[in-house]
Write a protein that holds these residues in place. Sequence first.
Motif, PDB file in Angstrom:
ATOM      1  N   GLU A   1     -15.797  19.438  73.102  1.00 45.03           N
ATOM      2  CA  GLU A   1     -15.947  21.033  73.451  1.00 45.03           C
ATOM      3  C   GLU A   1     -14.982  21.652  74.083  1.00 45.03           C
ATOM      4  O   GLU A   1     -14.814  21.463  75.300  1.00 45.03           O
ATOM      5  CB  GLU A   1     -17.254  20.969  74.218  1.00 45.03           C
ATOM      6  CG  GLU A   1     -18.509  20.464  73.594  1.00 45.03           C
ATOM      7  CD  GLU A   1     -18.844  21.487  72.420  1.00 45.03           C
ATOM      8  OE1 GLU A   1     -18.428  22.907  72.563  1.00 45.03           O
ATOM      9  OE2 GLU A   1     -19.454  21.182  71.508  1.00 45.03           O
ATOM     10  N   VAL A   2     -13.879  21.875  73.532  1.00 43.40           N
ATOM     11  CA  VAL A   2     -12.454  22.503  74.132  1.00 43.40           C
ATOM     12  C   VAL A   2     -12.388  23.884  73.325  1.00 43.40           C
ATOM     13  O   VAL A   2     -12.468  23.716  71.925  1.00 43.40           O
ATOM     14  CB  VAL A   2     -11.479  21.655  73.729  1.00 43.40           C
ATOM     15  CG1 VAL A   2     -10.045  22.300  74.290  1.00 43.40           C
ATOM     16  CG2 VAL A   2     -11.765  20.441  74.614  1.00 43.40           C
ATOM     17  N   PRO A   3     -12.042  24.824  73.928  1.00 39.64           N
ATOM     18  CA  PRO A   3     -11.721  26.263  72.929  1.00 39.64           C
ATOM     19  C   PRO A   3     -10.431  25.822  72.173  1.00 39.64           C
ATOM     20  O   PRO A   3      -9.482  25.264  72.523  1.00 39.64           O
ATOM     21  CB  PRO A   3     -11.468  27.120  74.202  1.00 39.64           C
ATOM     22  CG  PRO A   3     -12.045  26.479  75.405  1.00 39.64           C
ATOM     23  CD  PRO A   3     -11.998  25.259  75.319  1.00 39.64           C
TER      24      PRO A   3
ATOM     25  N   TRP B   1      -5.987  24.611  67.305  1.00 41.13           N
ATOM     26  CA  TRP B   1      -4.709  25.053  67.581  1.00 41.13           C
ATOM     27  C   TRP B   1      -4.203  24.075  68.626  1.00 41.13           C
ATOM     28  O   TRP B   1      -2.939  23.779  68.383  1.00 41.13           O
ATOM     29  CB  TRP B   1      -4.906  26.352  68.082  1.00 41.13           C
ATOM     30  CG  TRP B   1      -3.742  26.843  69.023  1.00 41.13           C
ATOM     31  CD1 TRP B   1      -2.401  27.385  68.389  1.00 41.13           C
ATOM     32  CD2 TRP B   1      -3.401  26.744  70.514  1.00 41.13           C
ATOM     33  NE1 TRP B   1      -1.634  27.553  69.563  1.00 41.13           N
ATOM     34  CE2 TRP B   1      -2.068  27.104  70.625  1.00 41.13           C
ATOM     35  CE3 TRP B   1      -4.211  26.260  71.402  1.00 41.13           C
ATOM     36  CZ2 TRP B   1      -1.673  27.395  72.017  1.00 41.13           C
ATOM     37  CZ3 TRP B   1      -3.813  26.417  72.733  1.00 41.13           C
ATOM     38  CH2 TRP B   1      -2.425  27.057  73.103  1.00 41.13           C
ATOM     39  N   ARG B   2      -4.739  23.675  69.617  1.00 36.64           N
ATOM     40  CA  ARG B   2      -4.411  22.683  70.591  1.00 36.64           C
ATOM     41  C   ARG B   2      -3.898  21.449  70.208  1.00 36.64           C
ATOM     42  O   ARG B   2      -3.134  20.775  70.457  1.00 36.64           O
ATOM     43  CB  ARG B   2      -5.529  22.465  71.765  1.00 36.64           C
ATOM     44  CG  ARG B   2      -4.891  21.702  72.778  1.00 36.64           C
ATOM     45  CD  ARG B   2      -6.276  21.681  73.921  1.00 36.64           C
ATOM     46  NE  ARG B   2      -6.572  22.945  74.370  1.00 36.64           N
ATOM     47  CZ  ARG B   2      -7.017  23.346  75.451  1.00 36.64           C
ATOM     48  NH1 ARG B   2      -6.892  22.358  76.582  1.00 36.64           N
ATOM     49  NH2 ARG B   2      -7.490  24.476  75.769  1.00 36.64           N
TER      50      ARG B   2
ATOM     51  N   TRP C   1       1.084  21.899  80.835  1.00 34.40           N
ATOM     52  CA  TRP C   1       0.298  20.617  80.285  1.00 34.40           C
ATOM     53  C   TRP C   1       0.388  19.502  81.288  1.00 34.40           C
ATOM     54  O   TRP C   1       0.021  18.436  80.999  1.00 34.40           O
ATOM     55  CB  TRP C   1       0.826  20.591  78.810  1.00 34.40           C
ATOM     56  CG  TRP C   1       0.424  21.372  77.967  1.00 34.40           C
ATOM     57  CD1 TRP C   1       1.059  22.480  77.228  1.00 34.40           C
ATOM     58  CD2 TRP C   1      -0.929  21.724  77.427  1.00 34.40           C
ATOM     59  NE1 TRP C   1       0.397  23.232  76.562  1.00 34.40           N
ATOM     60  CE2 TRP C   1      -1.086  22.903  76.610  1.00 34.40           C
ATOM     61  CE3 TRP C   1      -2.385  21.259  77.845  1.00 34.40           C
ATOM     62  CZ2 TRP C   1      -2.084  23.593  75.978  1.00 34.40           C
ATOM     63  CZ3 TRP C   1      -3.479  21.834  77.154  1.00 34.40           C
ATOM     64  CH2 TRP C   1      -3.429  22.927  76.278  1.00 34.40           C
ATOM     65  N   TYR C   2       1.505  19.855  82.046  1.00 33.34           N
ATOM     66  CA  TYR C   2       1.882  18.654  83.003  1.00 33.34           C
ATOM     67  C   TYR C   2       0.592  18.008  83.776  1.00 33.34           C
ATOM     68  O   TYR C   2       0.377  16.872  83.816  1.00 33.34           O
ATOM     69  CB  TYR C   2       3.039  18.957  83.856  1.00 33.34           C
ATOM     70  CG  TYR C   2       3.880  17.919  84.967  1.00 33.34           C
ATOM     71  CD1 TYR C   2       4.957  17.383  84.235  1.00 33.34           C
ATOM     72  CD2 TYR C   2       3.097  17.254  85.882  1.00 33.34           C
ATOM     73  CE1 TYR C   2       5.551  16.379  85.002  1.00 33.34           C
ATOM     74  CE2 TYR C   2       3.562  16.389  86.488  1.00 33.34           C
ATOM     75  CZ  TYR C   2       4.633  15.861  86.268  1.00 33.34           C
ATOM     76  OH  TYR C   2       5.434  14.673  87.196  1.00 33.34           O
TER      77      TYR C   2
ATOM     78  N   ALA D   1     -10.306  23.211  79.610  1.00 33.97           N
ATOM     79  CA  ALA D   1      -8.873  23.681  79.560  1.00 33.97           C
ATOM     80  C   ALA D   1      -7.972  22.700  79.739  1.00 33.97           C
ATOM     81  O   ALA D   1      -6.676  22.700  79.529  1.00 33.97           O
ATOM     82  CB  ALA D   1      -8.873  24.911  80.583  1.00 33.97           C
ATOM     83  N   ASN D   2      -8.436  21.366  80.419  1.00 38.35           N
ATOM     84  CA  ASN D   2      -7.579  20.512  80.650  1.00 38.35           C
ATOM     85  C   ASN D   2      -7.184  19.254  79.635  1.00 38.35           C
ATOM     86  O   ASN D   2      -6.444  18.403  79.858  1.00 38.35           O
ATOM     87  CB  ASN D   2      -8.029  19.629  81.783  1.00 38.35           C
ATOM     88  CG  ASN D   2      -7.812  20.634  83.008  1.00 38.35           C
ATOM     89  OD1 ASN D   2      -6.979  21.526  82.998  1.00 38.35           O
ATOM     90  ND2 ASN D   2      -8.493  20.409  84.360  1.00 38.35           N
TER      91      ASN D   2
END
Length: 284
Positions: A61-63, A67-68, A129-130, A179-180
């Motif tokens: 469940e990631v927006p 794309w990501r 993203w670090y 978001a992570n």
Amino acid sequence: MTQCVIIRCKSVGSDEQTLYSTLQTAFPDNDIYFSCDSDFENTQRVLSLKRFIKQEGLDVEVPTLGWRCGDHNLYSVYNLNKDYDFYWLIEPDVFIQKQSLERLLEEASSTHSDLLLHGLSKQTPSWSWYTRYQILYPEHTIFGGLFSLIRLSNSALSFLFDERKKLAKKWKSGSFEPANYPNDEVFVCSMLMNNQFSCSELQITQNGYFNLIRKHITNIPKDLIVHPIYSDYARIIEKERFDLLATKKVGAGALATRIAKLLEQNNYDKVLLENLLDVVITNN
């Protein structure tokens, strides 16, 4: 050495067909795949990414998951055909023609690196993203690169596919901030660099035009591999609007620098300048 190429896209439109025609000059039809971030799937060459990630348990469940995680597109073809030595991924906003494609493949043929992409480098904590990756893999040194044109070996994909499935399973059973979830660049580059895989930078893309600055197709050198390119000014402005207005809040100097970079990469296009200024002035 056997290899295939995957066009990563939302659907197969005119840009994808243009890219496909170029790739046909170097790859047999059977070795060219479309991996589409949609439910549409009609042949073994046009694959539904959404069906695949659900089937393999990667549907966290990631927006904007499609794309990501461009690495998912690679796994979808690897899962279908594990017989290739190398798997290329290319996005439709990469400009490439027959001659530059030949030079790309000639360069790549001289190395058996497990990972080959533009801009492979060690990252600093300022990279967005670090921290997201570090939380999950604190023992790793963190790397990134530009994912719009990439080649991975069979062994690298096998390893990455297993690691991504482990992470997805962990994510579903845990309590994480959506978001992570690590994106393709940080996950692929860091995983391989920290696990004794051979990783190299593409040289042909070190041309000053392969970056994140948006360019109109009429303004670019046609003998180079260029990223990202657009055939419509309106699309560039649509994409730039948020960044321009955010930069404007920082100050006039920052805004001038951003516009100057856009113009430099676009051969000082007057039409583009007028459109950029219209955004800035209209939103005073």
